[in-house]
Design a protein around this motif. Structure first.
Motif, short mmCIF file in Angstrom:
data_model
loop_
_atom_site.label_atom_id
_atom_site.label_comp_id
_atom_site.label_asym_id
_atom_site.label_seq_id
_atom_site.Cartn_x
_atom_site.Cartn_y
_atom_site.Cartn_z
N PRO A 49 -2.78 -1.58 -2.24
CA PRO A 49 -2.16 -2.11 -3.46
C PRO A 49 -1.39 -1.04 -4.24
O PRO A 49 -1.67 0.15 -4.12
N TYR B 69 6.37 -6.05 0.71
CA TYR B 69 5.10 -6.73 1.00
C TYR B 69 4.44 -6.10 2.24
O TYR B 69 3.24 -5.89 2.27
N ASP B 70 5.24 -5.79 3.24
CA ASP B 70 4.74 -5.14 4.45
C ASP B 70 4.19 -3.76 4.11
O ASP B 70 3.11 -3.38 4.57
N VAL C 186 3.00 -2.72 1.22
CA VAL C 186 1.76 -2.89 0.45
C VAL C 186 0.61 -3.28 1.39
O VAL C 186 -0.51 -2.79 1.24
N GLU C 187 0.90 -4.11 2.36
CA GLU C 187 -0.13 -4.53 3.31
C GLU C 187 -0.65 -3.33 4.11
O GLU C 187 -1.84 -3.22 4.38
N ARG C 188 0.24 -2.43 4.50
CA ARG C 188 -0.16 -1.26 5.29
C ARG C 188 -0.74 -0.14 4.43
O ARG C 188 -1.68 0.54 4.83
#
Length: 136
Positions: free
Chosen positions: A76, A68-69, A71-73
């Motif tokens: 997508p 998740y981290d 993908v956030e950085r």
């Protein structure tokens, strides 16, 4: 002489390695200073036996949160991207962070063979991509 690493396992001192597709990837955990230091602290024969390796690189729940981290950085990901490939990639990132802390953009280190094999075993797929140096 260096090419012989792909022909035999004399370079492996942890007894958990196997020959890899390139000479650079034929690297035992005991040959990498910061990795060997982690093992000395715990008196271990292989980094894959370290509690930190198991918790950081093989725990699916930890890897999921790190994804998740990521993908956030990074933005997508394709919905069709195989989850095991993503988890494996994140596990490699976590190993590098655990051992070398901060490498910086486009700086990569070869992960010891034994660690790569254990991560591949935890997050298998049909095809594996070997180590690649960052593009300049």
């Amino acid at each position: 002489m260096q090419d012989s690493r792909m022909d035999n396992l004399a370079w492996c001192d942890c007894n958990h390695c196997t020959a890899m597709p390139t000479v650079d990837e034929c690297l035992c955990c005991k040959e990498v200073g910061p990795v060997a230091e982690k093992m000395e602290d715990e008196d271990l024969d292989c980094i894959t036996d370290h509690e930190g390796f198991t918790g950081n690189c093989l725990n699916r729940h930890v890897i999921e949160v790190s994804l998740y981290d990521f993908v956030e950085r990074q933005g997508p990901i394709d919905d069709n991207e195989p989850i095991h490939e993503l988890y494996r990639y994140v596990a490699y990132i976590r190993f590098s962070r655990w051992i070398w802390h901060i490498l910086g953009k486009k700086r990569r280190k070869v992960i010891p063979t034994c660690a790569v094999l254990k991560i591949r075993e935890a997050f298998p797929s049909e095809d594996f991509t070997g180590f690649k140096y960052a593009r300049p």
